[in-house]
Motif scaffolding. Structure first.
Motif, mmCIF file in Angstrom:
data_model
loop_
_atom_site.group_PDB
_atom_site.id
_atom_site.type_symbol
_atom_site.label_atom_id
_atom_site.label_comp_id
_atom_site.label_asym_id
_atom_site.label_seq_id
_atom_site.Cartn_x
_atom_site.Cartn_y
_atom_site.Cartn_z
ATOM 1 N N GLU A 39 0.709 -1.141 -0.009
ATOM 2 C CA GLU A 39 0.029 -0.090 -0.169
ATOM 3 C C GLU A 39 0.834 1.173 -0.089
ATOM 4 O OE1 GLU A 39 -3.127 0.080 2.817
ATOM 5 O OE2 GLU A 39 -4.178 -1.569 1.974
ATOM 6 N N PRO A 40 0.604 2.203 -0.839
ATOM 7 C CA PRO A 40 -0.167 1.962 -1.836
ATOM 8 C C PRO A 40 0.169 1.341 -3.034
ATOM 9 C CG PRO A 40 0.562 4.545 -1.739
ATOM 10 C CD PRO A 40 1.152 3.712 -0.748
ATOM 11 N N GLY A 46 -4.383 2.170 -6.486
ATOM 12 C CA GLY A 46 -3.383 2.429 -5.538
ATOM 13 C C GLY A 46 -2.163 2.872 -6.208
ATOM 14 N N SER A 50 -0.499 6.573 -5.635
ATOM 15 C CA SER A 50 0.958 6.751 -5.238
ATOM 16 C C SER A 50 1.653 7.643 -6.189
ATOM 17 C CB SER A 50 1.478 5.276 -5.437
ATOM 18 O OG SER A 50 2.877 5.204 -5.054
ATOM 19 N N PHE A 68 -5.122 7.389 0.370
ATOM 20 C CA PHE A 68 -4.736 6.064 0.776
ATOM 21 C C PHE A 68 -5.737 5.195 1.349
ATOM 22 C CE2 PHE A 68 -0.490 8.420 2.194
ATOM 23 C CZ PHE A 68 0.160 8.105 1.015
ATOM 24 N N ASP A 71 -7.457 3.886 -1.508
ATOM 25 C CA ASP A 71 -6.670 2.737 -2.053
ATOM 26 C C ASP A 71 -7.100 1.345 -1.320
ATOM 27 O OD1 ASP A 71 -4.677 0.984 -3.527
ATOM 28 O OD2 ASP A 71 -3.590 1.607 -1.795
ATOM 29 N N ARG A 72 -6.971 1.597 0.207
ATOM 30 C CA ARG A 72 -7.134 0.554 1.010
ATOM 31 C C ARG A 72 -8.414 -0.191 0.672
ATOM 32 N NH1 ARG A 72 -5.178 2.862 5.696
ATOM 33 N NH2 ARG A 72 -3.127 2.153 4.804
ATOM 34 N N HIS A 75 -8.146 -2.317 -2.165
ATOM 35 C CA HIS A 75 -6.980 -3.183 -2.099
ATOM 36 C C HIS A 75 -7.473 -4.469 -1.074
ATOM 37 C CE1 HIS A 75 -2.694 -3.981 -0.577
ATOM 38 N NE2 HIS A 75 -2.796 -4.770 -1.621
ATOM 39 N N CYS A 92 1.874 -7.895 3.258
ATOM 40 C CA CYS A 92 1.632 -6.508 2.707
ATOM 41 C C CYS A 92 2.555 -5.421 3.261
ATOM 42 C CB CYS A 92 0.234 -6.033 3.327
ATOM 43 S SG CYS A 92 -0.314 -4.576 2.590
ATOM 44 N N PHE A 95 0.337 -0.819 5.715
ATOM 45 C CA PHE A 95 -0.914 -0.871 6.073
ATOM 46 C C PHE A 95 -1.636 0.008 6.983
ATOM 47 C CE2 PHE A 95 -5.122 -3.264 7.182
ATOM 48 C CZ PHE A 95 -5.521 -3.491 5.614
ATOM 49 N N CYS A 122 -10.939 -0.674 5.732
ATOM 50 C CA CYS A 122 -10.581 -2.189 5.851
ATOM 51 C C CYS A 122 -11.583 -3.071 6.117
ATOM 52 C CB CYS A 122 -9.328 -2.402 6.549
ATOM 53 S SG CYS A 122 -9.228 -2.184 8.356
#
Ligand code: ADP
Length: 204
Positions: A39-40, A46, A50, A68, A71-72, A75, A92, A95, A122
């Motif tokens: 991440e990212p 992501g 980034s 961010f 993206d999470r 992801h 990962c 995070f 998340c």
């Protein structure tokens, strides 16, 4: 079989990317099914985020944390959760810990609000263990290429020192989900320590 979600955390240059790759190789060579992600950048969104953050100085801390976490959300739902369900362990590189350390401790956003934002993103899926590669900021100078500095790194040593202390505080608060590794050791020493740390989460 239970699969484990393992995150590597630490300030820029602490060795996360190096160690995430070594851990992935170690598990793969032992026949353990795992994926390596970050991440990212673990999803196409992501990657764009980034690039955007690296090339746009001066975006606010709030914008950064929202990007961010956008993206999470992608992801977790598209990469991490499916991999865990399909029987792969997940390694990962950064995070939720990174958001709390960088945008919280580093840039001064409310930790409580960030915790809630990250939890939304998340949807309650957290690493079983966050491995913190801890390293004094001054040790990084010898490791960094001059061309290696992105917008966050350019914030300087004082900023990174706040981030480092933030990480240590996060780890201290939740010792059952954090392990601190001395990141100033050699690459091999760090990797051996990480292999030892993850063993219980891989082999039970
Ligand atoms: P991060 O992903 O945390 O930013 P990297 O893994 O990209 O860190 O490492 C940053 C630089 O430091 C790289 O050039 C890498 O080869 C080097 N490096 C990583 N770990 C060590 C170590 N234990 N000792 C010396 N140099 C290291």
């Amino acid at each position: 079989m239970m699969t484990s979600f393992i995150a590597l955390e630490g300030i820029d240059g602490s060795g996360k990317t190096t160690q995430a790759a070594l851990l992935y190789e170690f598990l793969s060579s032992n026949g353990v099914d795992s994926i390596l992600t970050q991440e990212p950048g673990g999803t196409p969104l992501g990657l764009s985020i980034s690039q955007f953050i690296k090339s746009n100085r001066g975006i606010t801390a709030l914008t950064e944390s929202l990007l961010f976490n956008a993206d999470r959300a992608e992801h977790v739902e598209k990469i991490i959760r499916p991999a865990l369900i399909n029987g792969s362990h997940v390694i990962c590189d950064r995070f939720v810990g990174s958001t709390l350390a960088y945008q919280g401790y580093g840039r001064g956003l409310s930790l409580d609000k960030l915790v809630n934002l990250c939890d939304e993103a998340c949807r309650g899926l957290y690493p079983i263990i966050n491995i913190l590669l801890d390293i004094p900021v001054h040790t990084l100078d010898s490791r960094r290429g001059a061309g290696n500095r992105d917008a966050i790194e350019a914030s300087g040593a004082t900023f990174l020192d706040r981030v480092r202390k933030g990480y240590l505080e996060l780890a201290g608060r939740s010792p059952s989900h954090w392990a601190i590794v001395d990141g100033s050791q050699s690459i091999t020493e760090v990797s051996i320590e990480i292999q030892r740390l993850v063993r219980p989460y891989i082999y039970g």
